[in-house]
Design an enzyme around this catalytic site. Sequence first.
Site, PDB file in Angstrom:
ATOM      1  CE1 TYR A  54      39.024  38.457  23.762  1.00  0.00           C
ATOM      2  CE2 TYR A  54      40.421  40.369  23.847  1.00  0.00           C
ATOM      3  CZ  TYR A  54      39.850  39.264  24.647  1.00  0.00           C
ATOM      4  OH  TYR A  54      40.295  38.683  25.519  1.00  0.00           O
ATOM      5  CG  LEU A 210      35.487  46.915  37.143  1.00  0.00           C
ATOM      6  CD1 LEU A 210      35.152  48.115  36.410  1.00  0.00           C
ATOM      7  CD2 LEU A 210      35.550  47.031  38.693  1.00  0.00           C
TER       8      LEU A 210
HETATM    9  P1  NDP Z   1      35.652  44.421  33.477  1.00  0.00           P
HETATM   10  O1  NDP Z   1      35.071  43.459  34.385  1.00  0.00           O
HETATM   11  O2  NDP Z   1      36.437  45.677  34.243  1.00  0.00           O
HETATM   12  O3  NDP Z   1      34.466  45.047  32.592  1.00  0.00           O
HETATM   13  C1  NDP Z   1      34.477  46.186  31.907  1.00  0.00           C
HETATM   14  C2  NDP Z   1      33.165  46.640  31.568  1.00  0.00           C
HETATM   15  O4  NDP Z   1      32.594  47.305  32.706  1.00  0.00           O
HETATM   16  C3  NDP Z   1      33.382  48.021  30.450  1.00  0.00           C
HETATM   17  O5  NDP Z   1      33.557  47.570  29.533  1.00  0.00           O
HETATM   18  C4  NDP Z   1      32.320  48.904  30.666  1.00  0.00           C
HETATM   19  O6  NDP Z   1      31.033  48.090  30.157  1.00  0.00           O
HETATM   20  C5  NDP Z   1      31.923  48.504  32.316  1.00  0.00           C
HETATM   21  N1  NDP Z   1      32.566  49.521  33.163  1.00  0.00           N
HETATM   22  C6  NDP Z   1      33.915  49.624  33.234  1.00  0.00           C
HETATM   23  N2  NDP Z   1      34.052  50.712  34.342  1.00  0.00           N
HETATM   24  C7  NDP Z   1      32.963  51.128  34.495  1.00  0.00           C
HETATM   25  C8  NDP Z   1      32.352  52.287  35.492  1.00  0.00           C
HETATM   26  N3  NDP Z   1      33.557  52.917  36.121  1.00  0.00           N
HETATM   27  N4  NDP Z   1      31.424  52.457  35.433  1.00  0.00           N
HETATM   28  C9  NDP Z   1      30.395  51.619  34.904  1.00  0.00           C
HETATM   29  N5  NDP Z   1      30.654  50.746  34.213  1.00  0.00           N
HETATM   30  C10 NDP Z   1      31.968  50.516  33.803  1.00  0.00           C
HETATM   31  O7  NDP Z   1      36.698  43.948  32.271  1.00  0.00           O
HETATM   32  P2  NDP Z   1      36.569  43.057  31.005  1.00  0.00           P
HETATM   33  O8  NDP Z   1      35.666  41.978  31.110  1.00  0.00           O
HETATM   34  O9  NDP Z   1      36.175  43.960  29.840  1.00  0.00           O
HETATM   35  O10 NDP Z   1      37.908  42.549  30.970  1.00  0.00           O
HETATM   36  C11 NDP Z   1      39.172  43.153  30.915  1.00  0.00           C
HETATM   37  C12 NDP Z   1      39.914  42.814  29.788  1.00  0.00           C
HETATM   38  O11 NDP Z   1      40.464  41.353  29.999  1.00  0.00           O
HETATM   39  C13 NDP Z   1      39.258  42.569  28.315  1.00  0.00           C
HETATM   40  O12 NDP Z   1      39.149  43.445  27.508  1.00  0.00           O
HETATM   41  C14 NDP Z   1      40.082  41.609  27.713  1.00  0.00           C
HETATM   42  O13 NDP Z   1      41.352  42.174  27.282  1.00  0.00           O
HETATM   43  C15 NDP Z   1      40.513  40.871  28.766  1.00  0.00           C
HETATM   44  N6  NDP Z   1      39.709  39.468  28.965  1.00  0.00           N
HETATM   45  C16 NDP Z   1      40.311  38.098  28.791  1.00  0.00           C
HETATM   46  C17 NDP Z   1      39.700  37.106  28.699  1.00  0.00           C
HETATM   47  C18 NDP Z   1      40.265  35.767  28.618  1.00  0.00           C
HETATM   48  O14 NDP Z   1      39.581  34.702  28.430  1.00  0.00           O
HETATM   49  N7  NDP Z   1      41.440  35.720  28.778  1.00  0.00           N
HETATM   50  C19 NDP Z   1      37.969  36.914  29.057  1.00  0.00           C
HETATM   51  C20 NDP Z   1      37.568  38.353  29.327  1.00  0.00           C
HETATM   52  C21 NDP Z   1      38.425  39.300  29.340  1.00  0.00           C
HETATM   53  P3  NDP Z   1      29.768  48.881  29.429  1.00  0.00           P
HETATM   54  O15 NDP Z   1      29.939  50.340  29.794  1.00  0.00           O
HETATM   55  O16 NDP Z   1      29.491  48.294  28.297  1.00  0.00           O
HETATM   56  O17 NDP Z   1      28.647  48.192  30.664  1.00  0.00           O
END
Ligand code: NDP
Length: 329
Positions: A54, A210
């Site tokens: 990351y 999400l």
């Molecule tokens: P989500 O699918 O929940 O996406 C999160 C993103 O969605 C936010 O950063 C924001 O992005 C947007 N968002 C979140 N809440 C809201 C809301 N209420 N209203 C509007 N937009 C919103 O989760 P992530 O993809 O971030 O995954 C979560 C965690 O999982 C990561 O941080 C990581 O730690 C882990 N992960 C692990 C992986 C693996 O291969 N093991 C791969 C991917 C993630 P924005 O505002 O920029 O649009």
Amino acid sequence: MQYRRLGQAGLQISELSFGSWVTFHNQVDLSSAKKLMSIAYEAGVNFFDNAEVYAEGHSELIMGQALKSLGWSRDSYCLSSKVFWGGPKPTQRGLSRKHVRDACDAALRRMEVDYLDLYFCHRPDVQTPIEETVRAMHELVLSGKILYWGTSEWNAAQIAAAHGIAQQYGLNPPTMEQPQYNLFHRDRVEREYATCYAEYGMGTTIWSPLASGILTGKYNQGVPPDSRLAVSGYEWMRKELESEAGQNRLAKVQDLQVLARDLDMSLAQLAVAWCLKNPHVSTVILGASRAEQLVENLKASDLSQRLDQGVLQRIETIVQNRPPLETAY
Ligand code: NDP
């Protein structure tokens, strides 16, 4: 906040946790990292997820600085990292004994802690024998640098192989898997891993609840300039959304939004609450670029009670993607 066991391990982990992928990028400042982590911690979150890849280590650095400055007692929260993509050189990637050890030491240095609670193999490494990786993880446990090790996006056969080796040689087996799980991505968690829960008591720390924000409805009228799909380097996500499959998802998002309104919650809350209804999910890792998003999403824990059988059936009718159960002959 409710707490769940990490599979069969004794660790009590908050059912909602916080991860820093994309959001703790090179430009993020310490005060926003601290703010997001504090909101989570004060709501009862006790697990913070990270990885060496990351922001090429910056995400671990900023999380470590935030933890140091916040001064929480180390026994009150769990911290993770993941090993696989540490750098461009052949010895800086994969799951060889060398990279597993180097990556763990580097994560401990960057996060300024003396152990990690959870440590993940970020992907399977077909170029390293699974036995070498299991032994490397076992040695990290024995050295006290990590407490539990797990996999991320390994298939059920690879997980079974790791358990077989651990059992044969009396080594620490993987405790948990970190798979993608959300209303659009279900097969592995709901079907493929069924034997891993039953045979090994495997826990899951699920990611992208999400679908990177698609399950908030924010992409239904295009891509907002301040959203993840507009971030440079993530153009592939935008292309996926523009494909036929992506457009199909957006149509379902509209129907899910109507259902969320009927339940007096946001679609983000509905999507997170739906993940929580699966008992094999140990924790749902939330991502948030803004404080308001995190505050909103953390409420899903309380709201999940509203997802009764009738609501779950309405969701199935909309998404139409329930994985088939294994046939019993
Ligand atoms: P989500 O699918 O929940 O996406 C999160 C993103 O969605 C936010 O950063 C924001 O992005 C947007 N968002 C979140 N809440 C809201 C809301 N209420 N209203 C509007 N937009 C919103 O989760 P992530 O993809 O971030 O995954 C979560 C965690 O999982 C990561 O941080 C990581 O730690 C882990 N992960 C692990 C992986 C693996 O291969 N093991 C791969 C991917 C993630 P924005 O505002 O920029 O649009």
